[in-house]
Design a protein around this motif. Structure first.
Motif, PDB file in Angstrom:
ATOM      1  N   VAL A 177      -4.475  -6.252   0.027  1.00  0.00           N
ATOM      2  CA  VAL A 177      -3.980  -4.938  -0.381  1.00  0.00           C
ATOM      3  C   VAL A 177      -5.187  -4.016  -0.528  1.00  0.00           C
ATOM      4  CG1 VAL A 177      -2.778  -3.635  -2.165  1.00  0.00           C
ATOM      5  CG2 VAL A 177      -2.008  -5.953  -1.572  1.00  0.00           C
ATOM      6  N   GLY A 178      -5.223  -2.962   0.271  1.00  0.00           N
ATOM      7  CA  GLY A 178      -6.352  -2.042   0.243  1.00  0.00           C
ATOM      8  C   GLY A 178      -7.347  -2.234   1.371  1.00  0.00           C
ATOM      9  N   CYS A 211      -7.974  -3.602  -6.120  1.00  0.00           N
ATOM     10  CA  CYS A 211      -8.662  -4.413  -5.118  1.00  0.00           C
ATOM     11  C   CYS A 211      -9.668  -5.363  -5.765  1.00  0.00           C
ATOM     12  CB  CYS A 211      -9.390  -3.505  -4.114  1.00  0.00           C
ATOM     13  SG  CYS A 211      -8.300  -2.354  -3.257  1.00  0.00           S
ATOM     14  N   GLU A 217       0.827  -1.212   0.000  1.00  0.00           N
ATOM     15  CA  GLU A 217       0.000   0.000   0.000  1.00  0.00           C
ATOM     16  C   GLU A 217       0.861   1.262   0.000  1.00  0.00           C
ATOM     17  OE1 GLU A 217      -3.534  -2.374   2.408  1.00  0.00           O
ATOM     18  OE2 GLU A 217      -2.261  -0.933   3.468  1.00  0.00           O
ATOM     19  N   VAL A 240      -6.249   3.175   3.254  1.00  0.00           N
ATOM     20  CA  VAL A 240      -7.135   2.093   3.688  1.00  0.00           C
ATOM     21  C   VAL A 240      -8.269   2.685   4.515  1.00  0.00           C
ATOM     22  CG1 VAL A 240      -7.250  -0.020   5.072  1.00  0.00           C
ATOM     23  CG2 VAL A 240      -5.233   0.448   3.681  1.00  0.00           C
TER      24      VAL A 240
END
Length: 390
Positions: free
Chosen positions: A156-157, A291, A83, A90
Motif C-alpha cells: 500500500v503506497g 507505509c 490506495e 503512488v
C-alpha cells in the motif's frame, strides 16, 4: 422403435486436466453435449472472510493465492483499491515498476495457458518450450521478491523496496528473446492441421452473449469486443503507454488463441516503454502513518524499528466508505470491492475474479459440441480454480 438415452457423467475433478479442481456434470447424447453443470466447491480458502480479521497490510499475501499464476496482478488490484480508499498517490517510479511486473506477470500467465492448452489438445512440444521461457520470468520474480511463485512485492503506497541492481538489464535480456519464442509457438500451431481442426469453430460465443455473461479479458476480446481496462479505465499510468488491443472476429477458440499471442507481443512492447521511461525517485508514498519505513531504518535505528512494529502489529485506520477498483489481469477483469468502517481491518472485501465469472459461460460455449471438444473449451477459458474459490 429406437430410443435415446441421455447419459450423465462426471468430468473431473482432476488437476491439471480440468485446470484446477473443477468437476463438470455433463449430460451426453452419445458424444454430443446436452448440458453442463460446473461444481466448484473443492477449495475452501475463504480469503474474503479471512481479510475481515487482518489489517490492510496483512491481507496482501492472501491475494497472491487467488490466481497463483498471476500473483502480482492480484496484489496490484488490491493495493490500488486500498490506495483509492485512503486517497493516497503512488510515486511515479513505483507505478512504472508496477507496470513492468504486471506485464511480466501477464506473460508468465499466458505462457502457462498456451503450454497447458496445447497439451490438452495433444501438442507436447509447445508445453516444454513455454515452461522453459516461463522460468526466466520466475528468475526475475525471485530477484525482486525472493519468491518464484506466490511472490509479494507491492505494498500500500508503492513497493516493499526498490528494484535490485541489474534488474533492468535482466528484464531486457529476457524480453529480447520473446519475439523469437512467439514465432516458434506460431510456427508449431497456427497452421497446424490438427490444431486448426480442434480450435476453429469450437467454443463459439457471440459478442452479445459474451457481454451478457459478463465475460472479460482475452475471452471477451476473442468475441470481437474491443475492451481493455488498461486503456479504457487506466490505472498505474497505463495511459502513457502505446499498445494495441487485439480483438477476434469469429468468436471461437482459435480467435482467443490469436488474441493471447498478440497480447504477449504487446506486453513486451509495454515493458520496453516502461524500462525506457523509468526514472530515479522514491518507491513509497510519503505517508508514515500508512507505509512501512525503509528496511535500512528498521535495521539501524530504534525509531525505525518501533515505527515498523507499530504498523505491522496495529495497522492503520482507513476512512469509512466503500470503493471498487479493477485491473486488467491476464484472465480478465479482477476487481476488489472494499468496505471500511473506520477500523484497521476491512469490514468487508468482495473479489470479482475473472475465472469465476467466465466459467459460467462454459455451457453456452460447449452445448451441442462433442465431449472431446469440451477439453478445448476449458483450456480456452484459461481458468484457475484458486480465484474461483467460494
Amino acid at each position: 422403435m429406437a430410443s435415446t438415452e441421455i447419459m450423465t457423467v462426471n468430468m473431473g475433478p482432476q488437476h491439471p486436466s480440468t485446470h484446477g479442481v473443477l468437476r463438470l456434470i455433463v449430460e451426453l447424447d452419445g458424444e454430443i453435449i446436452n448440458k453442463i453443470t460446473p461444481h466448484i466447491g473443492y477449495l475452501h480458502r475463504g480469503i474474503e472472510k479471512l481479510s475481515e480479521h487482518r489489517t490492510y497490510h496483512q491481507t496482501i499475501p492472501l491475494t497472491d493465492r487467488l490466481d497463483y499464476l498471476a500473483p502480482m496482478s492480484n496484489n496490484l488490484g488490491y493495493v490500488l483499491a486500498v490506495e483509492k480508499l485512503l486517497g493516497i498517490d503512488v510515486p511515479e517510479r513505483a507505478q512504472t515498476i508496477r507496470v513492468i511486473m504486471a506485464e511480466l506477470t501477464r506473460l508468465k500467465s499466458h505462457l502457462v495457458w498456451i503450454a497447458c492448452h496445447a497439451l490438452d489438445i495433444g501438442a507436447m512440444t509447445v508445453f516444454l518450450y513455454a515452461f522453459r521461457e516461463r522460468e526466466n520470468i520466475m528468475d526475475i520474480y525471485e530477484m525482486v521478491s525472493g519468491a518464484r511463485m506466490t511472490s509479494n512485492f507491492f505494498r500500500v503506497g508503492g513497493l516493499s523496496k526498490d528494484i535490485p541492481e541489474g534488474f533492468t538489464a535482466a528484464v531486457r535480456e529476457v524480453i529480447d528473446t520473446f519475439p523469437g519464442h512467439f514465432d516458434t509457438y506460431e510456427g508449431l500451431l497456427t497452421k497446424n492441421t490438427i490444431w486448426l481442426q480442434r480450435t476453429i469453430g469450437n467454443g463459439v460465443i457471440s459478442a452479445e452473449d459474451a457481454i451478457d455473461y459478463g465475460i472479460t479479458g482475452p475471452a471477451l476480446r476473442g468475441s470481437g469486443v474491443d475492451w481493455d481496462l488498461r486503456r479504457d479505465n487506466p490505472y498505474s499510468g497505463y495511459e502513457k503507454y502505446d499498445f494495441k488491443v487485439p480483438v477476434g472476429e469469429n468468436c471461437d477458440t482459435f480467435d482467443r488463441y490469436k488474441v493471447r499471442l498478440v497480447e504477449m507481443r504487446e506486453s513486451v512492447k509495454i515493458i520496453r516503454q516502461a524500462l525506457d521511461s523509468l526514472k530515479p525517485g522514491p518507491v513509497l508514498a510519503d505517508e508514515p502513518q500508512i507505509c512501512y519505513p525503509p528496511k535500512e531504518n528498521v535495521y539501524n535505528s530504534i525509531e525505525g524499528l518501533i515505527h515498523h512494529f507499530k504498523i505491522a502489529s496495529e495497522g492503520f485506520s482507513a476512512p469509512e466508505g466503500e470503493v471498487y477498483q479493477s485491473v486488467e489481469a491476464p484472465k480478465g477483469e479482477l476487481g476488489y470491492y472494499l468496505v471500511s468502517d473506520g477500523s484497521t481491518k476491512p469490514y468487508r472485501m468482495r473479489i470479482r475474479p475473472p475465472s469465476f465469472v467466465n466459467l459460467q459461460a462454459i455451457e453456452k460455449m460447449a452445448k451441442g459440441a462433442m465431449i472431446a471438444d469440451l477439453v478445448a473449451v476449458i483450456g480456452t477459458l484459461d481458468i484457475v480454480l484458486g480465484e474461483i474459490d467460494r
